[in-house]
Each structure stands twice: as C-alpha cells, then as structure tokens.
Design a protein around this motif. Structure first.
Motif, short mmCIF file in Angstrom:
data_model
loop_
_atom_site.label_atom_id
_atom_site.label_comp_id
_atom_site.label_asym_id
_atom_site.label_seq_id
_atom_site.Cartn_x
_atom_site.Cartn_y
_atom_site.Cartn_z
N ASN A 25 25.07 59.64 37.02
CA ASN A 25 25.98 60.31 37.94
C ASN A 25 27.34 59.63 37.93
OD1 ASN A 25 27.04 61.95 39.83
ND2 ASN A 25 25.56 61.50 41.44
N GLU A 26 27.33 58.34 38.16
CA GLU A 26 28.57 57.56 38.13
C GLU A 26 28.37 56.43 37.12
OE1 GLU A 26 32.36 57.24 39.17
OE2 GLU A 26 31.09 58.55 40.37
N PRO A 27 28.95 56.53 35.92
CA PRO A 27 28.72 55.49 34.92
C PRO A 27 29.08 54.10 35.48
CG PRO A 27 29.94 57.31 33.97
CD PRO A 27 29.87 57.57 35.44
N ASP A 28 28.19 53.15 35.30
CA ASP A 28 28.39 51.81 35.83
C ASP A 28 28.82 50.91 34.67
OD1 ASP A 28 28.37 49.61 37.38
OD2 ASP A 28 26.22 49.54 37.72
N ILE A 29 30.12 50.62 34.62
CA ILE A 29 30.69 49.91 33.48
C ILE A 29 31.25 48.57 33.95
CG2 ILE A 29 32.49 49.99 31.69
CD1 ILE A 29 32.35 53.06 31.94
N VAL A 30 31.12 47.56 33.12
CA VAL A 30 31.72 46.27 33.44
C VAL A 30 32.64 45.86 32.28
CG1 VAL A 30 29.84 45.50 34.93
CG2 VAL A 30 29.75 45.01 32.50
N VAL A 31 33.42 44.83 32.51
CA VAL A 31 34.36 44.37 31.49
C VAL A 31 34.07 42.90 31.17
CG1 VAL A 31 36.80 43.87 30.98
CG2 VAL A 31 36.18 46.00 32.14
N PHE A 32 33.98 42.58 29.87
CA PHE A 32 33.81 41.20 29.48
C PHE A 32 35.20 40.58 29.34
CE2 PHE A 32 33.64 37.86 26.26
CZ PHE A 32 32.65 37.05 26.78
N ALA A 33 35.46 39.54 30.09
CA ALA A 33 36.78 38.91 30.05
C ALA A 33 36.68 37.46 30.48
CB ALA A 33 37.75 39.67 30.95
N ASP A 34 37.73 36.74 30.19
CA ASP A 34 37.84 35.35 30.62
C ASP A 34 38.16 35.35 32.11
OD1 ASP A 34 38.41 32.72 30.98
OD2 ASP A 34 39.68 32.53 29.22
N TYR A 35 37.32 34.66 32.87
CA TYR A 35 37.47 34.71 34.32
C TYR A 35 38.85 34.22 34.75
CZ TYR A 35 37.09 33.46 39.19
OH TYR A 35 37.32 33.34 40.53
N ALA A 36 39.58 35.13 35.40
CA ALA A 36 40.84 34.79 36.05
C ALA A 36 41.66 33.77 35.26
CB ALA A 36 40.56 34.28 37.44
N ARG A 37 41.94 34.10 34.00
CA ARG A 37 42.67 33.16 33.14
C ARG A 37 44.03 32.79 33.73
NH1 ARG A 37 42.34 35.23 28.14
NH2 ARG A 37 40.69 36.54 28.90
N GLN A 38 44.63 33.75 34.44
CA GLN A 38 45.98 33.51 34.94
C GLN A 38 46.04 32.38 35.96
OE1 GLN A 38 48.38 35.10 33.39
NE2 GLN A 38 46.84 36.20 32.21
N GLU A 39 44.89 32.11 36.62
CA GLU A 39 44.86 31.04 37.62
C GLU A 39 45.20 29.70 36.98
OE1 GLU A 39 44.56 31.90 40.56
OE2 GLU A 39 43.02 33.40 40.90
N LEU A 40 44.93 29.60 35.67
CA LEU A 40 45.08 28.31 35.02
C LEU A 40 46.49 28.08 34.48
CD1 LEU A 40 41.74 28.46 33.04
CD2 LEU A 40 42.18 27.25 35.17
N LEU A 41 47.30 29.15 34.50
CA LEU A 41 48.63 29.02 33.88
C LEU A 41 49.60 28.27 34.80
CD1 LEU A 41 48.99 32.58 32.33
CD2 LEU A 41 48.29 30.47 31.22
N LEU B 229 22.73 49.44 34.12
CA LEU B 229 24.14 49.36 33.75
C LEU B 229 24.41 50.31 32.56
CD1 LEU B 229 26.49 47.51 34.74
CD2 LEU B 229 26.05 46.12 32.72
N SER B 230 25.54 51.03 32.61
CA SER B 230 25.85 51.98 31.53
C SER B 230 26.34 51.28 30.27
CB SER B 230 26.93 52.97 31.98
OG SER B 230 26.51 53.67 33.11
N GLY B 231 26.99 50.13 30.47
CA GLY B 231 27.51 49.41 29.30
C GLY B 231 28.68 48.54 29.70
N TYR B 232 29.31 47.92 28.71
CA TYR B 232 30.48 47.12 29.03
C TYR B 232 31.54 47.23 27.95
CZ TYR B 232 28.62 43.41 25.91
OH TYR B 232 28.16 42.70 24.83
N LEU B 233 32.78 46.93 28.35
CA LEU B 233 33.93 46.96 27.46
C LEU B 233 34.43 45.54 27.31
CD1 LEU B 233 35.61 49.86 29.44
CD2 LEU B 233 34.36 50.11 27.29
N VAL B 234 34.94 45.21 26.14
CA VAL B 234 35.45 43.86 25.92
C VAL B 234 36.98 43.90 25.97
CG1 VAL B 234 35.39 41.82 24.43
CG2 VAL B 234 33.47 43.44 24.40
N ALA B 235 37.56 43.14 26.92
CA ALA B 235 39.02 43.11 27.03
C ALA B 235 39.61 42.53 25.75
CB ALA B 235 39.43 42.28 28.25
#
Lengths: 41, 377
Positions: A25-41, B229-235
């Motif tokens: 119904n509502e696609p559940d998507i996440v993003v792989f990223a470096d945690y709050a990189r800007q905090e370190l700048l 989970l439907s999946g994930y995207l890589v920044a």
C-alpha cells in the motif's frame, strides 16, 4: 518494475484483474547513507 | 558504524519535505541540513534553476535534502544524476517551482490528493511480458501485422509516401503513408538521416545510461529484520556499484518463497558513474559477488546467494538533460516540416515510464489518424 494501479484501470488491454498482483500500500523505503556526515565538518 | 540504513522522513513528495517536524526527527539529515531546509518557506524566490532538478532543490532546501532525499528517490527512477537532469521532465517537482515556497506547495498538493485505501501498485503475475503479449494479441485480432527480429536500415521519401528499407530477406521494402518511430533516440537518428539531417543529428546527441539488474534468491532467512521493508536506495556519496535494492518478495505476495528465503532485485550502474565495465567486462559471477558483498555491508547481515540471474540493460535509460523539452520540441517542429506524417514517440522523448509511453503512443496514433484523414480529403 512496478506499475501504478491507476494505469491498469486506464488501459484498455485484455489483462483481466485476476492476472494482476497487488503491491504494498505504502512502499517502505530507506536510504543507505553516512550518518549525519555534515555534523563532522 | 556511521554508514547505515536510515528511514526517510514521513510525508515526502518525491523526496521534497512537506513539513519540518518529520524532517526534524530524521537521522538522515544533519542539524545544519535541517535548519537549512526549514528556512525554505522564508527564502526569497530563487534565481534561475536552469531546468535542473538538483540546482532547484539545492537552491530551495540545501545540499543534504538534494543528496540524501530527492536524488535517491528521483535518480533511482531514471538511473540519473539529478545534478544533470531536466526539472520539467519530473512534473511533480516542476510544479513546485511555480509557487514561492516549494515546501508549502508540496504540502498543499499532498493534502489535496486523497489518501488511497488500496495498494497503489499492481503488476502482471506473469511478469511485464504479459503487457507486450496483450498488445500483440490486440493488434493481431484487429488484422494488424507485426514483424520482429528485423532491423530498419533507412527511411526515405518515395513520392508522397515513405520507403522503409529493412534487413529482411523476404520483405526488405515497406511503403508507408505515415510512420511512428519509437526506437531509442540513437537508433532513430540512423534511420532518419535521409529524411532530416538536423533531426538525425539532434537525436544522436541523446545520452543514455546503462544498468545491470541482479536478481538474487538468498538462502533461508538471512535478513529477518528487513521483513516488510520494500527496499533501500544508496545515496550517491556512499555508492560503490549498487544503487538500489528492492526486496521483491516483501513487495509481492506471489514472489514470496515458501522456504523462508528472500528475493532481492539489485540495481547497479547509473548516469555519471562507471558502468561500462559492468555491462561489457564483468562476468556474471563477479557481478553477483559484488552484489552480495555490498548488500551484506549495507544491511550488516551475512547474505548467501542460492540462485541468481543477471540482466544487462546497455543504454536503456535515456537521460533528459536540462532543456530537454525545448530540444524535443525543436525535433518535432523540424520533422513536421521536412517529413509530414512521420512522428517520434517513446522513452527518449516524453517520459520513461509505461504510462508515459502509452500516453505518447495514443497521442501519436491520433496524429497519424489526423494526418491520414487530411491526406485522403
């Protein structure tokens, strides 16, 4: 590839409802990223 | 471990925030990035964004919203880099550039669209080939002819009609009153060079991105915490070769294996990243190993492939550069003058998705009917 549900309803092709599968119904998507990189700048 | 999977804030519209509260709770954006994004409604109207998605989003919300929200969500649809992609070709975002505040306009649009009680996606159980089969059957049942495995070499004028030269041994020449060209832009460029050199040259400049899709059936229940989970995207700043992972068996009930394993569909390659080696040099085994390594790292889970399938899509995603609409309108105007009755449609022109391509097909069919009616009057 997924197709918007509205598209199939709009399209006049011989694909009966029984040949279609419903997705989430509502696609559940996440993003792989470096945690709050800007905090370190 | 700083690199990890982050939930995206609720209430986004193609990555654009529609409120500040949900963004404030997210650990995907830094404090500085949140403060910058929260300033959007009080910023003066931006200067020219040059029809570029990335420029527009950075002007309004700052670099982090562009890099970690809009770019993953929009870029993954088009295998694109939003820093070099036409804003006008993403109508939901282009609409936000019309008002003074993109955030407030996005919120208004979100509130005015009714919440759906039913799933928003469907797919044919037998795969998308079912669609092409349905079209084929519909055409044949109406008396149409379909020729496959035949290359169109050239199209040229033949009196008031057009001569289509093919590589067919049995039927190398076809005479047509009207033509709709739907091939990828660079293939169309070769076909149309005798009809309109200017159109051919313009089509030949179209950039395309290549993508590799690796489908993996894992061994039993390797990623239990990702059920649902439907999946994930890589920044992009954190990409190696994998750009997106779809947990197919979570999304589609008819894909769910009965043995507790999972089916993952993993995308590699995009515009602006090294992809040539993935398409032309890497063997399937190396691609699968790369996928398993990266997904294991992203999910912090040891994954083992049980069965895998590699599909290469060279030059499959046309890239709509800033100014794309003006570019194709010029092509259409030139062709209408030089070659009345010849129309161009398809993913290279006005949208890559199936609905956009169907809409182009229907519009082109109307143009052909109008042209033929006019021809016979």
């Amino acid at each position: 590839m997924t197709v918007s549900r509205r598209f199939f309803h709009y399209m006049s092709l011989p694909l009966p409802e029984s040949q279609l599968a419903e997705g989430p119904n509502e696609p559940d998507i996440v993003v792989f990223a470096d945690y709050a990189r800007q905090e370190l700048l | 471990m700083r690199k990890k999977l982050h939930r995206i804030p609720e209430g986004l519209m193609l990555g654009v925030p529609t409120g500040i509260n949900s963004l404030a709770k997210s650990d995907l954006i830094s404090r500085r990035g949140k403060i910058r994004a929260a300033m959007e409604p009080i910023l003066p109207t931006s200067g020219s964004h040059g029809d570029c998605v990335g420029t527009f989003i950075r002007q309004r919300f700052g670099k982090e919203v562009q890099q970690f929200l809009v770019d993953p969500l929009v870029g993954s649809i088009y295998a694109a880099d939003t820093q070099n992609f036409s804003l006008a070709m993403v109508p939901q975002l282009a609409d936000l550039a019309e008002g003074r505040s993109a955030l407030l306009t996005a919120r208004k649009r979100k509130r005015s669209s009714p919440a759906l009680q039913t799933p928003i996606f469907e797919t044919p159980r037998g795969g998308l080939t079912m669609l092409t089969r349905a079209i084929e059957q519909a055409i044949r049942s109406m008396g149409g002819t379909i020729t496959t495995d035949t290359k169109v070499e050239k199209v040229s004028r033949r009196h008031k009609a057009y001569l289509i030269v093919t590589d067919s041994q049995t039927n190398p020449e076809i005479i047509a009153d009207s033509i709709i060209v739907t091939s990828p832009a660079r293939a169309s460029a070769t076909m149309l060079i005798d009809l309109d050199e200017q159109v051919s040259a313009s089509l030949a400049t179209t950039d395309h991105a290549s993508v590799v899709m690796v489908t993996v059936k894992t061994q039993e229940t390797e990623i239990p915490s990702f059920r649902g989970l439907s999946g994930y995207l890589v920044a992009k700043p954190d990409q190696d070769r994998v750009t997106a992972v779809s947990f197919g068996s979570n999304k589609w009930a008819h894909w769910q294996p009965t043995d507790g394993s999972m089916i993952l569909r993993v995308s590699l390659g995009r515009d602006g990243a090294t992809t040539h080696d993935l398409i032309h040099e890497w063997e399937d085994e190396r691609l699968v190993t790369q996928v398993i390594d990266e997904v294991s790292r992203h999910t912090q889970t040891a994954i083992t492939a049980d069965i895998s399938r590699v599909t290469r899509w060279p030059d499959a995603f046309p890239q709509y550069r800033p100014g794309h609409l003006a570019h194709i309108e010029k092509i259409e105007r030139s062709l209408a003058q030089s070659s009345p009755g010849v129309f161009i449609a398809g993913a290279s022109m006005r949208g890559i998705g199936i609905p956009a391509c169907v809409a182009q097909g229907e519009n082109s069919a109307k143009s052909v009917v109008e042209f033929l009616t006019h021809l016979r009057d």
